[in-house]
Design a protein around this motif. Structure first.
Motif, PDB file in Angstrom:
ATOM      1  N   ARG A 123       0.852  -1.209   0.000  1.00 55.36           N
ATOM      2  CA  ARG A 123       0.000   0.000   0.000  1.00 55.36           C
ATOM      3  C   ARG A 123       0.877   1.245   0.000  1.00 55.36           C
ATOM      4  O   ARG A 123       0.622   2.221  -0.693  1.00 55.36           O
ATOM      5  N   THR A 126       2.293   1.789  -3.412  1.00 53.36           N
ATOM      6  CA  THR A 126       1.322   2.363  -4.359  1.00 53.36           C
ATOM      7  C   THR A 126       1.158   3.864  -4.107  1.00 53.36           C
ATOM      8  O   THR A 126       0.830   4.615  -5.013  1.00 53.36           O
ATOM      9  N   ARG A 127       1.405   4.305  -2.891  1.00 56.73           N
ATOM     10  CA  ARG A 127       1.346   5.757  -2.608  1.00 56.73           C
ATOM     11  C   ARG A 127       2.422   6.494  -3.394  1.00 56.73           C
ATOM     12  O   ARG A 127       2.193   7.588  -3.914  1.00 56.73           O
ATOM     13  N   PRO A 131       0.337   7.054 -11.197  1.00 55.86           N
ATOM     14  CA  PRO A 131      -0.652   6.277 -11.962  1.00 55.86           C
ATOM     15  C   PRO A 131      -0.008   5.858 -13.290  1.00 55.86           C
ATOM     16  O   PRO A 131       0.650   6.669 -13.950  1.00 55.86           O
ATOM     17  N   GLU A 155      -4.830  -5.645  -3.916  1.00 56.63           N
ATOM     18  CA  GLU A 155      -4.715  -4.178  -3.890  1.00 56.63           C
ATOM     19  C   GLU A 155      -5.549  -3.637  -5.064  1.00 56.63           C
ATOM     20  O   GLU A 155      -5.247  -3.908  -6.229  1.00 56.63           O
ATOM     21  N   PRO A 156      -6.604  -2.864  -4.800  1.00 54.09           N
ATOM     22  CA  PRO A 156      -7.552  -2.517  -5.867  1.00 54.09           C
ATOM     23  C   PRO A 156      -6.929  -1.781  -7.052  1.00 54.09           C
ATOM     24  O   PRO A 156      -7.404  -1.926  -8.176  1.00 54.09           O
ATOM     25  N   ARG A 157      -5.885  -0.978  -6.819  1.00 58.18           N
ATOM     26  CA  ARG A 157      -5.340  -0.180  -7.930  1.00 58.18           C
ATOM     27  C   ARG A 157      -4.286  -0.937  -8.733  1.00 58.18           C
ATOM     28  O   ARG A 157      -3.766  -0.435  -9.719  1.00 58.18           O
ATOM     29  N   GLU A 159      -3.008  -3.669 -11.309  1.00 62.44           N
ATOM     30  CA  GLU A 159      -3.469  -4.539 -12.405  1.00 62.44           C
ATOM     31  C   GLU A 159      -2.304  -5.423 -12.853  1.00 62.44           C
ATOM     32  O   GLU A 159      -1.180  -4.936 -13.064  1.00 62.44           O
ATOM     33  N   LEU A 197       0.047   0.309 -11.960  1.00 63.23           N
ATOM     34  CA  LEU A 197      -0.806   1.005 -10.991  1.00 63.23           C
ATOM     35  C   LEU A 197      -1.842   1.829 -11.748  1.00 63.23           C
ATOM     36  O   LEU A 197      -1.482   2.690 -12.559  1.00 63.23           O
ATOM     37  N   ASN A 198      -3.100   1.577 -11.489  1.00 57.14           N
ATOM     38  CA  ASN A 198      -4.154   2.351 -12.145  1.00 57.14           C
ATOM     39  C   ASN A 198      -4.549   3.556 -11.296  1.00 57.14           C
ATOM     40  O   ASN A 198      -4.210   3.626 -10.112  1.00 57.14           O
ATOM     41  N   ASP A 199      -5.286   4.489 -11.901  1.00 61.81           N
ATOM     42  CA  ASP A 199      -5.737   5.702 -11.177  1.00 61.81           C
ATOM     43  C   ASP A 199      -6.626   5.336 -10.001  1.00 61.81           C
ATOM     44  O   ASP A 199      -7.373   4.406 -10.063  1.00 61.81           O
TER      45      ASP A 199
END
Ligand code: SAM
Length: 199
Positions: A123, A126-127, A131, A155-157, A159, A197-199
């Motif tokens: 997490r 990803t911060r 994007p 992790e939702p963002r 892919e 990493l997606n938006d």
């Protein structure tokens, strides 16, 4: 390591592209570079990228420094402490690419909590990723390949950029083999997961 070591304070790291002697337009991070073969090869092949590279093993740091010197690379800076501390100091959305190649496998069940891929660390990664940024993870240990994929996909963002059912078994075309990889110490052929990493 005066010119190569990254400063250990967040103010200096606020504008990380300016920390490189070379003029660079992208910021990459390699975590746990071992002897640094991958760092120096990528830096040479990608002069536009400033590579921050982290390792705690002193012989590996010395070897990488010697290669940087021999190859006259001005787009690499080293962090000789825990990579997680560096990531904590970085500003939001600054990284274009991240490499975590053959991290310590900790194969015994009771040691697996020491693995660097953990939900909280991911997490935080990803911060600091932009994007659209890419993250490459490689391992030759089946239990780590399975566990890491589960953590990444939770992790939702994140892919997973797997194009075919098994393209993760083939090293990406821009991969440089690492020293650890050549030792074949794991229990499977290496897997290479590429994430975005997606938006
Ligand atoms: C199994 S080795 C692989 C090294 C290299 N990536 C390769 O493929 O040859 C893993 C490396 O990660 C380093 N490492 C482990 N935890 C780390 C951390 N928290 N921060 C930075 N480096 C770390 C270890 O010192 C070790 O050299």
């Amino acid at each position: 390591m005066p010119r190569l070591r990254l400063p250990g304070d967040s103010a200096a790291l606020e504008t990380p592209l300016e920390l490189f002697d070379a003029r660079v337009s992208q910021l990459w991070l390699e975590i746990g570079f071992g002897g640094g073969e991958h760092v120096s090869s990528q830096a040479k092949a990608n002069p536009d990228a400033g590579i921050m590279a982290s390792e705690v093993f002193i012989e590996g740091i010395a070897k990488c420094l010697s290669d940087i010197d021999d190859m006259k690379l001005s787009n690499v800076r080293l962090w000789d402490e825990d990579a997680r501390e560096l990531v904590d100091l970085l500003p939001d959305a600054c990284l274009d690419r991240v490499f975590i190649l053959f991290p310590d496998p900790w194969p015994k069940k009771r040691h697996q909590k020491r693995r660097i891929i953990q939900p909280d660390f991911l997490r935080e990664l990803t911060r600091v990723m932009k994007p659209g940024a890419r993250l490459r993870f490689a391992t030759d240990v089946r239990s780590y390949a399975d566990e890491a994929l589960t953590i990444f996909l939770a992790e939702p963002r994140i892919e997973w950029l797997a194009r075919t059912a098994d393209d993760w078994r083939t090293p990406p075309s821009d991969h440089f083999r690492t020293r650890y990889e050549t030792k074949n110490l794991g229990d499977i052929e290496p897997v290479f997961y590429e994430f975005q990493l997606n938006d």
